[in-house]
Design a protein around this motif. Structure first.
Motif, PDB file in Angstrom:
ATOM      1  N   GLN A 196      46.684   7.861  73.036  1.00  0.00           N
ATOM      2  CA  GLN A 196      46.407   9.267  72.031  1.00  0.00           C
ATOM      3  C   GLN A 196      45.832   8.483  71.596  1.00  0.00           C
ATOM      4  O   GLN A 196      45.138   8.535  71.293  1.00  0.00           O
ATOM      5  N   ALA A 197      46.083   7.143  71.562  1.00  0.00           N
ATOM      6  CA  ALA A 197      45.040   6.026  70.502  1.00  0.00           C
ATOM      7  C   ALA A 197      43.881   5.733  71.194  1.00  0.00           C
ATOM      8  O   ALA A 197      43.307   5.411  69.870  1.00  0.00           O
ATOM      9  N   LEU A 198      42.682   6.021  72.616  1.00  0.00           N
ATOM     10  CA  LEU A 198      41.986   6.040  73.141  1.00  0.00           C
ATOM     11  C   LEU A 198      40.861   6.603  72.882  1.00  0.00           C
ATOM     12  O   LEU A 198      41.622   8.149  73.340  1.00  0.00           O
ATOM     13  N   GLN A 199      39.556   6.745  72.776  1.00  0.00           N
ATOM     14  CA  GLN A 199      39.209   7.528  73.087  1.00  0.00           C
ATOM     15  C   GLN A 199      38.344   7.778  74.616  1.00  0.00           C
ATOM     16  O   GLN A 199      37.149   8.815  74.511  1.00  0.00           O
ATOM     17  N   VAL A 200      38.902   6.955  75.543  1.00  0.00           N
ATOM     18  CA  VAL A 200      38.644   7.402  76.940  1.00  0.00           C
ATOM     19  C   VAL A 200      39.546   7.651  77.472  1.00  0.00           C
ATOM     20  O   VAL A 200      40.857   7.272  77.429  1.00  0.00           O
ATOM     21  N   PRO A 201      39.734   7.566  78.644  1.00  0.00           N
ATOM     22  CA  PRO A 201      41.030   8.478  79.629  1.00  0.00           C
ATOM     23  C   PRO A 201      41.629   6.861  79.905  1.00  0.00           C
ATOM     24  O   PRO A 201      41.353   6.233  79.877  1.00  0.00           O
ATOM     25  N   VAL A 202      42.756   7.109  79.825  1.00  0.00           N
ATOM     26  CA  VAL A 202      43.916   5.752  80.030  1.00  0.00           C
ATOM     27  C   VAL A 202      44.164   6.177  81.193  1.00  0.00           C
ATOM     28  O   VAL A 202      45.681   7.131  81.813  1.00  0.00           O
ATOM     29  N   PHE A 203      44.887   4.901  81.787  1.00  0.00           N
ATOM     30  CA  PHE A 203      45.744   4.883  83.286  1.00  0.00           C
ATOM     31  C   PHE A 203      46.293   4.127  83.683  1.00  0.00           C
ATOM     32  O   PHE A 203      45.468   3.561  84.460  1.00  0.00           O
ATOM     33  N   LEU A 204      46.938   3.878  82.630  1.00  0.00           N
ATOM     34  CA  LEU A 204      47.865   2.235  83.251  1.00  0.00           C
ATOM     35  C   LEU A 204      48.466   1.966  83.569  1.00  0.00           C
ATOM     36  O   LEU A 204      48.715   0.508  84.917  1.00  0.00           O
ATOM     37  N   SER A 205      49.342   2.090  84.710  1.00  0.00           N
ATOM     38  CA  SER A 205      50.042   2.772  86.043  1.00  0.00           C
ATOM     39  C   SER A 205      49.241   2.905  87.437  1.00  0.00           C
ATOM     40  O   SER A 205      48.864   4.103  87.584  1.00  0.00           O
ATOM     41  N   SER A 206      50.289   1.932  88.081  1.00  0.00           N
ATOM     42  CA  SER A 206      49.745   2.970  89.301  1.00  0.00           C
ATOM     43  C   SER A 206      50.155   4.012  89.545  1.00  0.00           C
ATOM     44  O   SER A 206      50.427   4.488  90.501  1.00  0.00           O
ATOM     45  N   LEU A 207      51.940   4.256  88.908  1.00  0.00           N
ATOM     46  CA  LEU A 207      53.071   4.948  89.224  1.00  0.00           C
ATOM     47  C   LEU A 207      52.575   6.110  88.654  1.00  0.00           C
ATOM     48  O   LEU A 207      53.663   6.854  89.299  1.00  0.00           O
ATOM     49  N   LEU A 208      51.069   6.379  88.014  1.00  0.00           N
ATOM     50  CA  LEU A 208      50.233   8.043  87.939  1.00  0.00           C
ATOM     51  C   LEU A 208      50.607   8.168  88.732  1.00  0.00           C
ATOM     52  O   LEU A 208      50.258   9.333  89.556  1.00  0.00           O
ATOM     53  N   GLN A 209      50.285   7.192  90.794  1.00  0.00           N
ATOM     54  CA  GLN A 209      49.478   8.455  91.558  1.00  0.00           C
ATOM     55  C   GLN A 209      50.870   9.455  91.842  1.00  0.00           C
ATOM     56  O   GLN A 209      50.440  10.027  92.581  1.00  0.00           O
ATOM     57  N   ILE A 210      52.070   9.073  91.742  1.00  0.00           N
ATOM     58  CA  ILE A 210      53.014   9.663  92.505  1.00  0.00           C
ATOM     59  C   ILE A 210      53.225  10.877  92.136  1.00  0.00           C
ATOM     60  O   ILE A 210      53.665  11.602  93.719  1.00  0.00           O
ATOM     61  N   PRO A 211      53.062  12.001  91.238  1.00  0.00           N
ATOM     62  CA  PRO A 211      53.517  12.881  91.004  1.00  0.00           C
ATOM     63  C   PRO A 211      51.998  13.916  92.681  1.00  0.00           C
ATOM     64  O   PRO A 211      51.898  14.235  92.955  1.00  0.00           O
ATOM     65  N   PHE A 212      51.008  12.958  92.565  1.00  0.00           N
ATOM     66  CA  PHE A 212      49.621  13.533  93.027  1.00  0.00           C
ATOM     67  C   PHE A 212      50.232  13.164  94.577  1.00  0.00           C
ATOM     68  O   PHE A 212      50.514  14.422  95.301  1.00  0.00           O
ATOM     69  N   ILE A 213      50.791  12.456  94.488  1.00  0.00           N
ATOM     70  CA  ILE A 213      51.816  11.722  96.028  1.00  0.00           C
ATOM     71  C   ILE A 213      52.384  12.774  96.270  1.00  0.00           C
ATOM     72  O   ILE A 213      51.860  13.673  97.302  1.00  0.00           O
ATOM     73  N   GLN A 214      53.555  13.583  95.820  1.00  0.00           N
ATOM     74  CA  GLN A 214      54.696  13.793  95.950  1.00  0.00           C
ATOM     75  C   GLN A 214      54.795  15.788  95.848  1.00  0.00           C
ATOM     76  O   GLN A 214      54.789  16.418  97.005  1.00  0.00           O
ATOM     77  N   GLN A 215      52.956  15.853  95.625  1.00  0.00           N
ATOM     78  CA  GLN A 215      52.274  17.433  96.068  1.00  0.00           C
ATOM     79  C   GLN A 215      51.748  17.531  97.376  1.00  0.00           C
ATOM     80  O   GLN A 215      51.760  18.446  98.086  1.00  0.00           O
TER      81      GLN A 215
END
Length: 244
Positions: free
Chosen positions: A98-117
């Motif tokens: 919300q704070a930054l004006q560019v895409p933010v992807f802070l954690s490698s854990l963000l890949q878990i939903p993709f992997i689960q699919q």
């Protein structure tokens, strides 16, 4: 082509900006903090006073301000997406996005939903973390994990060579010793739960051992660098050539 200067910007060409914790760590090739890891330039910014203790163990929400400041500094220098060097920054994913004006992807854990699919419903993701006991349902919810029961987590907190070098900031890293412990954890995961069909390395210090984990388990292995390379590929597209 016309190129314009931008006030306050003193260099250019770094698409990915990386927020670093304020800590003393050895940074071999493959580590997120080592710029030679990437086939493209990256820009780093330290979040002042953002220690391992405050982030991982205390889950100090007041870290949001130095993280935002570091992210804004990176954006002001022209980066087009912002990541970090610690998977535990997952707790700040929504606020930072919300704070930054560019895409933010802070954690490698963000890949878990993709992997689960990509897996069958009965299959699981095995996560190797710097501190397995410190990943909570809050961390998983913050990165959009809908099926936490299909995530199996182990950690390196009881690995003496890893703890000395990383968690205790000892400054000296025995690559071979840590690799042996990471591989041992990976093999332990799949032996304990055969439903694990993919491995994710949470910690930004673990990508140097990804190939060894894959060789030992035969499984797909995700880490910070698979995520960073994926996002970079979306931001820097090239035209296709050759014969039609």
């Amino acid at each position: 082509m016309i190129v314009k200067a931008q006030q306050g910007r003193y260099s250019a060409g770094e698409t990915i900006g990386i927020i670093l914790l304020d800590c003393l760590l050895p940074l071999p090739p493959g580590d997120v903090g080592n710029a030679t890891t990437y086939p493209f330039p990256v820009r780093y910014q330290v979040a002042k006073s953002a220690s391992i203790e405050r982030l991982i163990y205390r889950r100090d929400l007041s870290l949001l301000e130095p993280f935002i400041q570091a992210g804004q500094a990176l954006v002001s220098q022209g980066v087009r997406a912002v990541t970090s060097d610690c998977g535990f920054m997952a707790l700040f994913q929504e606020e930072m996005a919300q704070a930054l004006q560019v895409p933010v992807f802070l954690s490698s854990l963000l890949q878990i939903p993709f992997i689960q699919q990509t897996l069958r419903r009965e299959e699981k993701v095995g996560v190797i973390s710097a501190e397995g006991s410190q990943i909570t349902t809050r961390h998983l919810a913050a990165v959009g994990v809908r099926f936490p029961e299909r995530v199996v987590i182990t950690g390196l907190e009881d690995s003496l060579p890893f703890r000395r070098a990383i968690l205790d900031e000892g400054g000296v890293l025995d690559l071979e010793a840590v690799e042996a412990d990471v591989v041992e954890r990976a093999l332990g995961l799949v032996k304990t739960d055969p439903a694990i069909k993919t491995i994710l390395l949470e910690c930004s210090n673990l990508p140097p051992y990804a190939a060894a984990v894959q060789e030992a388990t035969g499984l797909p292995v995700f880490d910070f660098n698979t995520m960073i390379n994926f996002v970079h590929s979306s931001l820097v597209r090239e035209r296709y050539g050759g014969v039609v």
